[in-house]
Design an enzyme around this catalytic site. Sequence first.
Site, PDB file in Angstrom:
ATOM      1  N   TRP B 171       4.520  18.122   3.829  1.00 15.99           N
ATOM      2  CA  TRP B 171       3.560  17.256   3.138  1.00 15.99           C
ATOM      3  C   TRP B 171       3.258  15.995   3.952  1.00 15.99           C
ATOM      4  CZ3 TRP B 171       2.079  20.735   0.165  1.00 15.99           C
ATOM      5  CH2 TRP B 171       2.945  21.468  -0.661  1.00 15.99           C
ATOM      6  N   ILE B 172       3.181  16.176   5.283  1.00 16.85           N
ATOM      7  CA  ILE B 172       2.941  15.002   6.109  1.00 16.85           C
ATOM      8  C   ILE B 172       1.441  14.744   6.204  1.00 16.85           C
ATOM      9  CG2 ILE B 172       3.374  13.935   8.353  1.00 16.85           C
ATOM     10  CD1 ILE B 172       5.885  14.646   6.565  1.00 16.85           C
ATOM     11  N   THR B 173       1.003  13.613   5.646  1.00 22.57           N
ATOM     12  CA  THR B 173      -0.425  13.273   5.665  1.00 22.57           C
ATOM     13  C   THR B 173      -0.824  12.886   7.085  1.00 22.57           C
ATOM     14  OG1 THR B 173      -0.170  12.418   3.420  1.00 22.57           O
ATOM     15  CG2 THR B 173      -2.174  11.808   4.599  1.00 22.57           C
ATOM     16  N   GLU B 373       4.074   8.653  -2.332  1.00 19.56           N
ATOM     17  CA  GLU B 373       4.413   7.243  -2.225  1.00 19.56           C
ATOM     18  C   GLU B 373       5.439   6.840  -3.296  1.00 19.56           C
ATOM     19  OE1 GLU B 373       2.644   6.093   0.283  1.00 19.56           O
ATOM     20  OE2 GLU B 373       3.445   4.055   0.367  1.00 19.56           O
ATOM     21  N   GLY B 374       6.226   7.821  -3.740  1.00 22.69           N
ATOM     22  CA  GLY B 374       7.194   7.560  -4.811  1.00 22.69           C
ATOM     23  C   GLY B 374       6.633   8.023  -6.133  1.00 22.69           C
TER      24      GLY B 374
END
Lengths: 235, 392
Positions: B171-173, B373-374
Amino acid sequence: VGVKHTVDYNIKVKVKDGKVAKDVKHSMNPFCEIATEAAMKLKEAGVVTEIVAVTIGNAKAAESLTKAMAMGADRSVHVVGEQAEIDGLETLQVAKVFAKLHEELQGDIYFMGKQAIDDDQCHVPQMVSALLNIPQGTFAAGLKVADDKSSIEVTREVDDGSQTLSMKLPAVVSCDLRLNTPRFATLPNIMKAKKKPIDKKKLSEMGIDLTPRVEVVECAQPVERQGGGKVADVD
Amino acid sequence: MKRSAVNVAKRWCSGGMCLELSEDQMMIQDLARKFSKEIIIPAAAELDRTGAYPHELFKQAWETGLANPHIPSEYGGPGLSNLDSVIITEELAYGCTGVTTALEANGLASAPVLVAGTDEQKKNFLGRLTEEPLKAAYCVTEPGAGSDVQGLKTKAVRKGDEWVVSGSKMWITNGGVANWFFVLANSDEGFVGFVVDADSPGITVGRKEINMGQKCSDTRGITFDEVVIPNSQVLGKPGQGFKVAMKAFDKTRPPVAMGAVGLARRAYEEAVAYSKERKTFGKAICENQAISFMLADMLMGIDAGRFLVYRAALEADAGRPNTHFASMAKCFCADHANKVAADAVQIFGGNGFNSEYPVEKLMRDAKIYQIYEGTSQIQRMIISRWLLSQDY
């Protein structure tokens, strides 16, 4: 480049007590943006050496000067008036201010928007040309400065097509929609623009006759559009 | 950054709190709004349909000075404060959150470098982003460790002057377009944060994942197979990696939260306009309280959320720890944006479900705000931990 700080084009104007409500968002007149862009293109082509943005307005009009400088104008002249003075300003007096500034600025080309979107008068460029006795190329959709920089060719939008005129400089050029697409003022340029000089002059101290020649008889909102009706037949 | 802290103090202290944006900020907001309206919005629907990465838009945003707002001027960046940056983010997100995320990913990757990098490292890696419209990515999440960052399995082994890193990230943007990565790995000396060139031997970029929303944003799995990273590319000291990675969030959660606000504002404005036009039962649907009450609820949360973000940003600008403020902003805005988007679809009715109308995209785009982002659950953990530690 003459720029006008007008009601933002997104705002729906309302008439209150016979006067247009003025405490709404203002920004640079869209045709003036086109004029600024036209000047910038010439500067980038090395034809023009300096661009001076000029506005006549209240204190807040300086925002449009900052916008012009963010687009690339080198410096500005702000002819400041009190709100009442500005409200009563007519196009002839505006043209007189430009004519007076010409003594100092000695511009080779006066770029302006073809008209301001608040009053849509479309007077000032033509009047400046007359007052200074210099040629005018209005509704410019294309332009080309001669190699020897003594004249300019302006392609004008007219009702039945387009017309190209050649005229000696100095001249007034008023810019129409199809001349160019104004650039975005980039963020770094907006920040730089704040350091560029603005020469402030007081409208009342310029020695120009500001007596009104026009009397406003009435100011009203356009009639509300009525719905259409169906007719039985077209005869 | 110092300049902005002084401005912040002036704004907060002279005559009490000032809720107005400064003239500069209004100019920045105008520019971003114009860019969003004229450049992002016309392209958004097509980008959503195709999922193509918005390279051209990224370049234009970069040329206009709207990209990398947080990078200081000594590294070629605009050097804007956190507050200035979130103002930009809201306007861009109003246009399309997919595009905004692609731009924001640079902020996320840069944050650990700004937190713990040496001047050399900053010049090298941040400088690249300001010299050309390059992209970067923050590589922490793994298939088995999202919220549980401490449970990550990527291993870094020290070998003399170098480290050898192996593991898989997910899930690396910006994963498929990045020029460099910030990577977090575990080692015998604790967590280590690295910056690494994306073309290093041993890095394999996975396929572009097809997600529910923000489709034009590029998310991928990245595999590290014995990737060699010089010691000079460790951020801070070995053992500090986890702290560095988490501190980054204090700076990046406010903009992400503001992205949710921008999306919510878009959904709200579309819903208001539609409800005034759509007539049923002989009147505009907004004349029904069921609808107008929904709109009122939308507006309340959007305004409230915006101020939560401003608060988190201002605390960061003032140099004070802002962790729980950032969490409050992120959690509230993400949750509210989802409600606003879903209600907007509801107001549009059948049309809302249809791809010819703008709101179904907003609903799909909104969901991820509660996750990345959490997650909203993690944010609540952070907030409750903080509040229970306070004396009342």
